[in-house]
Each structure stands twice: as C-alpha cells, then as structure tokens.
Design an enzyme around this catalytic site. Structure first.
Site, PDB file in Angstrom:
ATOM      1  N   TYR A 171       0.841  -1.196   0.000  1.00 16.81           N
ATOM      2  CA  TYR A 171       0.000   0.000   0.000  1.00 16.81           C
ATOM      3  C   TYR A 171       0.875   1.244   0.000  1.00 16.81           C
ATOM      4  O   TYR A 171       2.079   1.185   0.275  1.00 16.81           O
ATOM      5  CB  TYR A 171      -0.973  -0.003   1.184  1.00 16.81           C
ATOM      6  CG  TYR A 171      -0.363   0.265   2.544  1.00 16.81           C
ATOM      7  CD1 TYR A 171       0.391  -0.689   3.198  1.00 16.81           C
ATOM      8  CD2 TYR A 171      -0.553   1.499   3.175  1.00 16.81           C
ATOM      9  CE1 TYR A 171       0.946  -0.428   4.443  1.00 16.81           C
ATOM     10  CE2 TYR A 171      -0.009   1.765   4.424  1.00 16.81           C
ATOM     11  CZ  TYR A 171       0.743   0.787   5.048  1.00 16.81           C
ATOM     12  OH  TYR A 171       1.302   1.049   6.283  1.00 16.81           O
ATOM     13  N   LYS A 215       6.440  -2.008   2.132  1.00 12.74           N
ATOM     14  CA  LYS A 215       5.216  -1.456   2.744  1.00 12.74           C
ATOM     15  C   LYS A 215       4.051  -2.401   2.478  1.00 12.74           C
ATOM     16  O   LYS A 215       3.214  -2.151   1.596  1.00 12.74           O
ATOM     17  CB  LYS A 215       4.957  -0.040   2.191  1.00 12.74           C
ATOM     18  CG  LYS A 215       3.961   0.769   3.011  1.00 12.74           C
ATOM     19  CD  LYS A 215       4.047   2.225   2.647  1.00 12.74           C
ATOM     20  CE  LYS A 215       2.925   3.067   3.254  1.00 12.74           C
ATOM     21  NZ  LYS A 215       3.012   3.244   4.692  1.00 12.74           N
ATOM     22  N   GLU A 249      11.144   2.494  14.970  1.00 14.69           N
ATOM     23  CA  GLU A 249      10.218   3.481  14.384  1.00 14.69           C
ATOM     24  C   GLU A 249       8.865   3.311  15.070  1.00 14.69           C
ATOM     25  O   GLU A 249       8.698   2.451  15.937  1.00 14.69           O
ATOM     26  CB  GLU A 249      10.089   3.263  12.881  1.00 14.69           C
ATOM     27  CG  GLU A 249       9.504   1.912  12.519  1.00 14.69           C
ATOM     28  CD  GLU A 249       9.351   1.672  11.027  1.00 14.69           C
ATOM     29  OE1 GLU A 249       9.159   2.638  10.283  1.00 14.69           O
ATOM     30  OE2 GLU A 249       9.396   0.490  10.618  1.00 14.69           O
ATOM     31  N   LEU A 287      10.641   1.010   7.871  1.00 13.56           N
ATOM     32  CA  LEU A 287      10.110   1.498   6.601  1.00 13.56           C
ATOM     33  C   LEU A 287      10.860   2.783   6.243  1.00 13.56           C
ATOM     34  O   LEU A 287      11.108   3.622   7.121  1.00 13.56           O
ATOM     35  CB  LEU A 287       8.617   1.808   6.716  1.00 13.56           C
ATOM     36  CG  LEU A 287       8.001   2.223   5.385  1.00 13.56           C
ATOM     37  CD1 LEU A 287       7.819   1.018   4.474  1.00 13.56           C
ATOM     38  CD2 LEU A 287       6.673   2.927   5.583  1.00 13.56           C
TER      39      LEU A 287
END
Ligand code: PLP
Length: 287
Positions: free
Chosen positions: A33, A149, A182, A207
């Site tokens: 996505y 992702k 993250e 990411l």
C-alpha cells in the site's frame, strides 16, 4: 464523508465497494500500500511515494498494474469525486485473486487495485501539533522486511491499540539492543543535546518513510546537522525534542514517552520549524 472508491477499474460507491474473498491481500497480506497526504486536492511528495510503491512491488514480484502517470490520474480522479481537498489518499495493490494456495498464482493473474480517500481536519491537526502528543514504547516484534510497505500490519495494529488505551497517539518499537526502530505508522526522531537531528538509519529494519527522506533533505538545506543514527528511549527522554514523521502526521512533536516528559514537556522550536518547512516542501512538490 468519502463516498467513492476505485476498485479494479471502476469507481463505486464506497458502501458497496467489495473485494473478492480469495484476494491474496485478504488471505495472506500479499499486498502493498501507499498513502499520500493531500494538500488542496493534490498528492504531496508524489515522487517519493511512487518510487517506494514501485520498490515494494518489485521486492514482492508483483507487477505495477499501470504506469505512474495512469495511477496519478486514477488517484486524482478518486480525490476529485470525493470533493476532498485536505486529506489522505490510500492505494492498495494485491497480487490478485486466485484459489487459495500459499505459492504465487499463475503468471498473468492481474493485481487487484483499490483506492480510497479520507478527509483530514488541518486545523485540528495544527492544534494537536502545537500541543504535542504522547507515545509509548513496545518491544519490536515485526518480521524482518519492514522496508516493504505491506498490508501485514498486525503487530503495528496491536501496538497502536496499546498506545490508544493509555491516551498515546503512537507506539515506538524498541529492538533487542534497546534502540528505537520506528513508530507503528511513523518514523521516530530526536533533537539531541548537541542540537543534532537524529533518526534511525535504513540499514535497520524500518520502513523508509517518504516524509523522513524528504525531511532529511529539507533539514540539511535549512542548515541542521542531521544524523541517521539510532537512539534509545532514555536518550529520547533526555533529548531537547522528539517528534514523529509520516504522511498522516507530517511532523508531530512528542512530549511524553511512557508517561515521562521529553525536554521541557512542551513542543520545541525545531519540530515546529521542520513541520512548517516540510509542509512547504510537500505543497511545492504536489501534483
Ligand atoms: N513507518 C511505518 C511503519 C509506517 O507505516 C509509516 C507510514 O505509514 C511510516 C513509517 C512513515 O512513512 P511515510 O512518511 O512515507 O508516510
């Protein structure tokens, strides 16, 4: 309210939009996505998001269903049909529909494409940025390819829920070495005691946030010293400032970590400046 979705070549009423029960995104999280922030109906930071989309698809050997140009047209048309100026555009591409089998379906199975858009209240977002937000920390428990992702976001969803239950907006994953990787849907940053901007390097399992990447550049050009170097949650607590970045949050100050105050406990000047600079950049590049 957003009313129209794009599903496999058609614009349909969102309430009636459906995907197949044997879509591999649904069955195996075999899908990627992308999310673009929308500024005045335009896609912010477009190149970074398209480049990452193409990379995610290539890593999973899913073919890009249409060219960047065609995808831009379809994304913008979905935005237009929903009459949304400030918001988010969400694109999901799965490996397609096939009888359930873990191995890839026959070559030529078309990828499935879904686009939705949602509105963002920019005034509310600015007021939240002026107050700052709380985050919690949680042990890193995701798979080893967070650079792709994918929609396989269960650990992220569970961690985000854990944060919400204590009034925090984000959870920071912390790896076995005690270093912050993250957030569940954002990258983590600090302004350390020497005034350096620090965020985790991309050799780590994170990411590669598009907002992060653009901000590295924007901040360097604005004269900040930026280091892609890890930090612990204790270092974040004793930092001058902490903040998160993402298409959804842009640049958002963090004032509490696990209930303890960061710096003065108030959002600092660096995050505020970087937020303004990033928004300027995203608007200038928007298509
Ligand atoms: N990290 C994770 C795990 C994310 O899911 C996201 C965004 O969804 C980000 C970081 C921020 O990425 P971007 O700046 O491209 O929105």
């Amino acid at each position: 309210m957003s009313r129209v979705a794009y599903v496999n070549g058609r614009f349909v009423r969102k309430a009636e939009a459906v995907v197949h029960i044997e879509d591999r995104g649904y069955q195996f999280a075999d899908a990627v996505y992308e999310v673009w922030a929308l500024f005045d109906g335009k896609l912010g930071d477009p190149d970074g998001h398209f480049a990452r989309l193409e990379r995610s698809l290539a890593e999973l050997q899913i073919t890009m269903p249409m060219s960047r140009q065609a995808l831009t047209v379809v994304l913008k048309e979905t935005v237009r049909r929903n009459h949304i100026r400030e918001g988010l555009a969400y694109l999901q591409i799965s490996r397609g529909v096939a009888t359930r089998d873990h191995a890839f379906p026959p070559k030529g199975t078309p990828p499935a494409v879904v686009i939705t858009v949602s509105r963002v209240d920019r005034d509310a977002a600015e007021s939240r940025a002026r107050k700052g937000v709380a985050v919690i920390t949680t042990p890193e428990n995701r798979w080893g390819r967070c650079d792709i992702k994918t929609v396989g976001l269960l650990p992220n969803a569970l961690a985000k829920q854990k944060a919400r239950e204590v009034g925090a907006v984000e959870a920071w994953f912390v790896d076995d070495l005690g270093l912050v990787t993250e957030g569940t849907s954002s990258n983590a940053w600090i302004v350390d005691g020497d005034g350096n901007l620090r965020t985790r390097d991309t050799n780590a399992n994170i990411l590669r946030g598009v907002t992060r990447l653009s901000l590295l550049d924007v901040a360097r050009k604005a004269g900040f010293n930026v280091e892609e170097r890890p930090f612990t949650s204790d270092e974040a607590l004793s930092a001058r400032e902490a903040f998160i970045t993402g298409a959804g949050t842009l640049v958002l100050p963090v004032v509490l970590i696990d209930g303890k105050t960061v710096g003065s406990g108030q959002p600092g000047p660096v995050a505020a400046r970087l937020r303004a600079l990033y928004i300027e950049h995203a608007k200038a590049t928007a298509v």
